[in-house]
Design an enzyme around this catalytic site. Structure first.
Site, PDB file in Angstrom:
ATOM      1  N   ASP A  78     -12.531  -4.969  34.479  1.00  0.00           N
ATOM      2  CA  ASP A  78     -12.313  -5.835  33.329  1.00  0.00           C
ATOM      3  C   ASP A  78     -11.120  -6.755  33.559  1.00  0.00           C
ATOM      4  OD1 ASP A  78     -14.413  -4.608  31.904  1.00  0.00           O
ATOM      5  OD2 ASP A  78     -13.082  -2.932  31.450  1.00  0.00           O
ATOM      6  N   HIS A 104       5.023 -18.077  27.446  1.00  0.00           N
ATOM      7  CA  HIS A 104       3.979 -18.612  26.560  1.00  0.00           C
ATOM      8  C   HIS A 104       2.885 -17.574  26.397  1.00  0.00           C
ATOM      9  CE1 HIS A 104       2.609 -19.638  30.608  1.00  0.00           C
ATOM     10  NE2 HIS A 104       1.391 -19.639  30.131  1.00  0.00           N
ATOM     11  N   HIS A 115      -0.470 -17.317  27.099  1.00  0.00           N
ATOM     12  CA  HIS A 115      -1.697 -17.120  27.883  1.00  0.00           C
ATOM     13  C   HIS A 115      -1.778 -15.685  28.413  1.00  0.00           C
ATOM     14  CE1 HIS A 115      -2.546 -21.635  28.809  1.00  0.00           C
ATOM     15  NE2 HIS A 115      -3.328 -21.188  27.856  1.00  0.00           N
ATOM     16  N   HIS A 140       2.177 -27.559  28.001  1.00  0.00           N
ATOM     17  CA  HIS A 140       1.228 -26.773  28.777  1.00  0.00           C
ATOM     18  C   HIS A 140      -0.088 -26.769  28.008  1.00  0.00           C
ATOM     19  CE1 HIS A 140      -0.236 -23.926  31.615  1.00  0.00           C
ATOM     20  NE2 HIS A 140      -0.135 -22.863  30.867  1.00  0.00           N
ATOM     21  N   ASP A 172       6.541 -23.521  38.770  1.00  0.00           N
ATOM     22  CA  ASP A 172       5.081 -23.321  38.729  1.00  0.00           C
ATOM     23  C   ASP A 172       4.378 -24.052  39.868  1.00  0.00           C
ATOM     24  OD1 ASP A 172       2.394 -23.265  38.023  1.00  0.00           O
ATOM     25  OD2 ASP A 172       2.640 -24.410  36.168  1.00  0.00           O
ATOM     26  N   HIS A 225      -6.300 -23.082  23.248  1.00  0.00           N
ATOM     27  CA  HIS A 225      -5.842 -24.466  23.434  1.00  0.00           C
ATOM     28  C   HIS A 225      -5.804 -25.181  22.084  1.00  0.00           C
ATOM     29  CE1 HIS A 225      -4.706 -28.053  25.338  1.00  0.00           C
ATOM     30  NE2 HIS A 225      -5.345 -27.903  26.487  1.00  0.00           N
ATOM     31  N   HIS A 272     -11.197 -32.958  30.089  1.00  0.00           N
ATOM     32  CA  HIS A 272     -10.272 -31.845  30.254  1.00  0.00           C
ATOM     33  C   HIS A 272      -9.097 -32.291  31.109  1.00  0.00           C
ATOM     34  CE1 HIS A 272      -8.581 -27.925  30.516  1.00  0.00           C
ATOM     35  NE2 HIS A 272      -8.653 -27.914  31.827  1.00  0.00           N
ATOM     36  N   GLY A 326      -3.219 -27.996  32.525  1.00  0.00           N
ATOM     37  CA  GLY A 326      -1.924 -27.748  31.898  1.00  0.00           C
ATOM     38  C   GLY A 326      -0.799 -27.570  32.909  1.00  0.00           C
ATOM     39  N   HIS A 327      -1.112 -27.690  34.174  1.00  0.00           N
ATOM     40  CA  HIS A 327      -0.107 -27.458  35.212  1.00  0.00           C
ATOM     41  C   HIS A 327       0.284 -28.767  35.893  1.00  0.00           C
ATOM     42  CE1 HIS A 327      -0.553 -23.054  35.085  1.00  0.00           C
ATOM     43  NE2 HIS A 327      -1.833 -23.312  34.859  1.00  0.00           N
ATOM     44  N   ASP A 370     -10.739  -0.642  34.290  1.00  0.00           N
ATOM     45  CA  ASP A 370     -12.169  -0.632  34.028  1.00  0.00           C
ATOM     46  C   ASP A 370     -12.372   0.170  32.753  1.00  0.00           C
ATOM     47  OD1 ASP A 370     -14.892  -0.487  33.998  1.00  0.00           O
ATOM     48  OD2 ASP A 370     -15.104   0.591  35.882  1.00  0.00           O
TER      49      ASP A 370
END
EC number: 3.1.-.-
Lengths: 555, 555
Positions: free
Chosen positions: A50, A73, A75, A141, A197, A236, A367, A370-371, A446
């Protein structure tokens, strides 16, 4: 003032050598902090897994020293592994309002909320912890409320950018990346250390501005005669705002389908991060009013072709409220993650078969990453003028290329340092010391199992998935050694038994042969012989090598 | 002259709705031909499948009508399914010299060469078969010796482009796509039907010229201080020639590793398609002379990160003769096929870890597609001015977009026809008729098994691969219903048994519970109950759902 005992040790636990699973310990003589605690989504060869999380042994073994977890952040690759860590360490978690709201939701769902203290931070304020004074700089971002960290440490000024891009003309006021703040923090001297980054170092130039996306959206909304369906990453919020703004401008009501989208929109609305007009912009899919096709837009989950997502269900006709028909327009406003390209393009083809027009990244500017692209990374290097540079957030080649860029920008080659997970480095008042590596790993999760699936289990899954399996059962009398039952043969994922049962009959004969050729062999020996005989047979007949499990029971 | 009985039926059996597996029947009142007979490489969800081929029932059921197989070029997606067809039909196979040499090698390896007659064709000559007169036009593609077909048919002129690009300035003389030949064939009226390659319809503009690739190669060869390793598609003879030319120019010897490369280079050399200088350009890896690093280049297989390829073995230190070290340059001169991106980027990262510099498509112009971009497709449409247009070779969205381009180029919308596999269409002297669909399918080949792995087997493989499996064996006395053996539990791909054996012990207890709660149940019922009890248990404890096979033997 000058204290020989001062130091700062940087220990990357994840994210240096892979995209995802970002997690880094920063320690001074007064304690340590953890920057981010993310997960990684499994690669194709991680069968049935997973999520993947960092190994936390290093943190847990010295948990008294840990003073805080700081999140850049919200994410998943920055907060997603928290549920597995907060069981073991009890320190405050700091982050922006939106980041903490996502963490709160995640931990509440798992019944872990009482284990943690969540403390909001924001730009302009500082946090003193573990002998460090931490400043927060807003960064742009693909999620709102992202922060970079400026750290006044015992050995100098450190910057950790988190994930960022530089948007010179941000749509939402004050949430672009303000390079001036970085510059001011760096001062005349420049910073001691920059960690930045590396995700998009291979992209030349500047990343696409979000305004360009809005422009494309507006032209699509203007032209579309049927319904519009938009799918995007559910966190987003800025992109969602853009869709809402277009909906308002072009007189369409908005329906939302997909759990994570619903949750995130609710959180953002409550915190005031989504500007929803008065009046009813949203419609409830369960009580959907009858509206002309050109008066609705649906925001749905499924940008990666996930089989249970709203969009996948719509495409295969399995969505209760929504369907796609001739004249509709579908916008995939997101990147296709490499492992998902096959699934997404299959979905796109099926949308075309249903008569929809599909707009996606490759064909339309709908699109933006974000980087930061290469020129943005250069701008960050030039604004902060680091003495030492450690590229973070990237696969190995990204780290190599980002460190080369740092050298181009004036960092001396021996101070552009490529670290991988588990390799600590200590900044001393003067000089740098590499430390002994600490144990790191990618822990496979998993279901509820954490780390119980390792290499050997994955190898079995690989064979089972590619070749299937066959079980041969034989019961024999422990005294007379006569066969009392069987041989019985069962297969799964091997051949279509209904048409190829003769193969299984042949297998039974082979098992009898083995038994008759060596009637006095031990059970272990018989089982080994049955396995090798059947493997030989299937390799010859079918060029296949399923997993074979012979079971001989003596009674 | 005007004969009402004249017709031409086009029956796509593969390649219309997918990339690969190209195969099309064209029939007139005098018989039929098959254009190409290709395979498709499996997608990720085709677990354990080696290749995918079209269903040939339609061809075989009327094989007396089949007069010829015509091959446009030698790529696997155009010739790869021949071994499965030639067992059933015995007609001449026509193709260019190089195409047939590849077919010959393939069929010889499988002991099928005596089943076929291979007849070379070439531009400038025509072939009369099945009431058709076929002209061959040279086309530029990522393999040499490609041909498009111009067909004088009873109902007018037909063009099938095969795979092509238009290279206005080809490196190899006479093997660009000469649009003038197409134009001349089309005449003043234009052709009745054009069928054209849709693969790259989503790419704007013109494809990259091969001269650009050579330019990049030369600059890399000029700069490289260490060894150079090039990987590419092994049938791309032209690209191999470019590497040889650079090797010669910069004074490097050439070593080759990888079986398919060796075979293809040998074939091309023998047919005079590779221009190898006198003197010894090639070196034998088994008797490799000691040469400085900057005096060698190796051409190796493995552009898709295939685990057993030469490059993968080099990277993991498992290649007998070759290794990579600091200062070497590796060129991936090929496209990363979407399903392979993870494997290739892992390999690239590991090459960087070994200290090599890696050049790949995304970062350098070292690969050019062999398929026409949008403007080239437009040029083909304008050169041939078809009355009817059928896009071929593409996934559904490609066919849609290519048909739109045809309309832009003057084809009336109802004559820009999207067919998918199995939908025949008949051109009549006047008008068009859609025929009843014929049975088509993607036949999965796993080892020597053809079609024995279908949806249900794939579904089992999916679960086995994701969740693993567990077998529970119990032997009971058929009279007393006492347990004589077991419960015994065996698992594969489920959990790491050494550390998690307590789970299997719990499972045994559950099986005993089932048995004791309902001691007089039938074997079938007990097996069902054991399965559902264990599934419930593992779902609750682990959130997993392995395949469970209960075996109760009565003796």
């Amino acid at each position: 003032m000058f204290d020989e005992n001062r130091f700062l040790t940087i220990t990357p636990l994840g994210g240096l050598g892979e995209i995802g699973m970002n997690c880094m310990e920063v320690s001074s003589q007064d304690g340590s902090i953890l920057i981010d605690c993310g997960l990684m989504f499994p690669e194709n060869y991680h069968l049935g897994i997973d999520v993947v999380i960092p190994r936390f042994d290093h943190i847990i073994s010295k948990k008294d020293q840990l003073k805080a977890i700081i999140l850049t952040h919200g994410h998943e690759d920055h907060i997603g592994a928290l549920p597995w860590l907060v069981k073991y360490v009890n320190v405050p978690i700091y982050g922006s309002k939106f980041t903490l709201a996502l963490v709160e939701h995640k931990l509440r769902e798992r019944g872990l909320l009482d284990k943690v203290t969540l403390i909001p931070v924001k730009p302009g304020k500082t946090l003193k912890v573990a002998g460090l004074k931490i400043h927060f700089f807003p960064v742009c971002h693909s999620i709102i409320d992202g922060l970079a960290l400026g750290i006044d440490s015992p050995v100098g000024k450190i910057i950790h950018t988190g994930d960022f891009k530089i948007d010179k003309d941000p749509l939402i006021e004050n949430w672009g990346t303000d390079l001036k703040q970085f510059k001011r923090f760096a001062g005349k001297e420049g910073v001691r250390l920059l960690m930045s980054d590396s995700t998009n170092i291979e992209q030349e130039g500047w990343s696409i501005n979000e305004r360009k996306i809005v422009e494309t959206f507006r032209s699509i909304f203007k032209e579309a005669k049927g319904r519009i369906i938009v799918t995007l990453f559910s966190s987003h919020i800025q992109r969602i705002q853009e869709v809402l703004d277009c909906a308002k401008e072009f007189g369409r009501k908005v329906g939302v389908s997909g759990r994570s989208l619903g949750v995130n929109i609710e959180i953002a609305k409550n915190l005031g991060y989504l500007n929803v007009s008065e009046g009813d912009l949203f419609i409830d899919l369960n009580e959907m009013p009858v509206l002309p096709d050109d008066k609705v837009v649906f925001i749905v989950t499924g940008s990666q072709g996930e089989p249970m997502s709203a969009l996948s269900r719509i495409v295969r006709g399995g969505h209760k409220q929504l369907s796609v028909h001739q004249g509709d327009t579908v916008l995939l406003s997101s990147r296709m993650i490499p492992g998902n390209v096959e699934a997404v393009t299959r979905m796109v083809d099926n949308l075309y078969r249903l008569g929809a027009e599909v707009c996606y990244d490759k064909m339309h500017s709908i699109h933006a990453s974000g980087h930061a692209y290469k020129e943005e990374l250069k701008a960050m290097l030039l604004a902060t003028r680091p003495k030492t540079f450690i590229p973070v957030h990237g696969e190995y080649r990204h780290l190599v290329k980002h460190s080369r860029l740092a050298v181009e920008c004036g960092v001396t080659p021996e101070r552009a340092i490529i670290l991988e997970d588990g390799q600590p480095i200590t900044l001393l008042p003067v000089g740098i010391r590499f430390e002994e590596p600490v144990a790191v790993d990618s822990i496979l999760v998993d279901g509820k199992g954490v780390g119980d699936v390792g290499t050997s289990v994955l190898r079995d899954r690989q064979i089972l998935g590619d070749e299937g399996m066959l079980i041969a059962v034989l019961v024999i009398d422990e005294v007379t050694w006569n066969i009392l039952y069987g041989p019985a043969v069962f297969s799964r994922g091997f051949v279509f038994e209904e048409h190829f049962d003769y193969l299984l009959e042949d297998a039974k004969c082979l098992i009898l042969d083995v038994f008759e050729n060596d009637p006095h062999a031990s059970v272990d020996k018989l089982q080994d012989k049955i396995r090798s005989s059947l493997r030989r047979f299937f390799k010859k007949i079918l060029e296949r090598d399923p997993i074979i499990v012979p079971v001989i029971a003596t009674v």
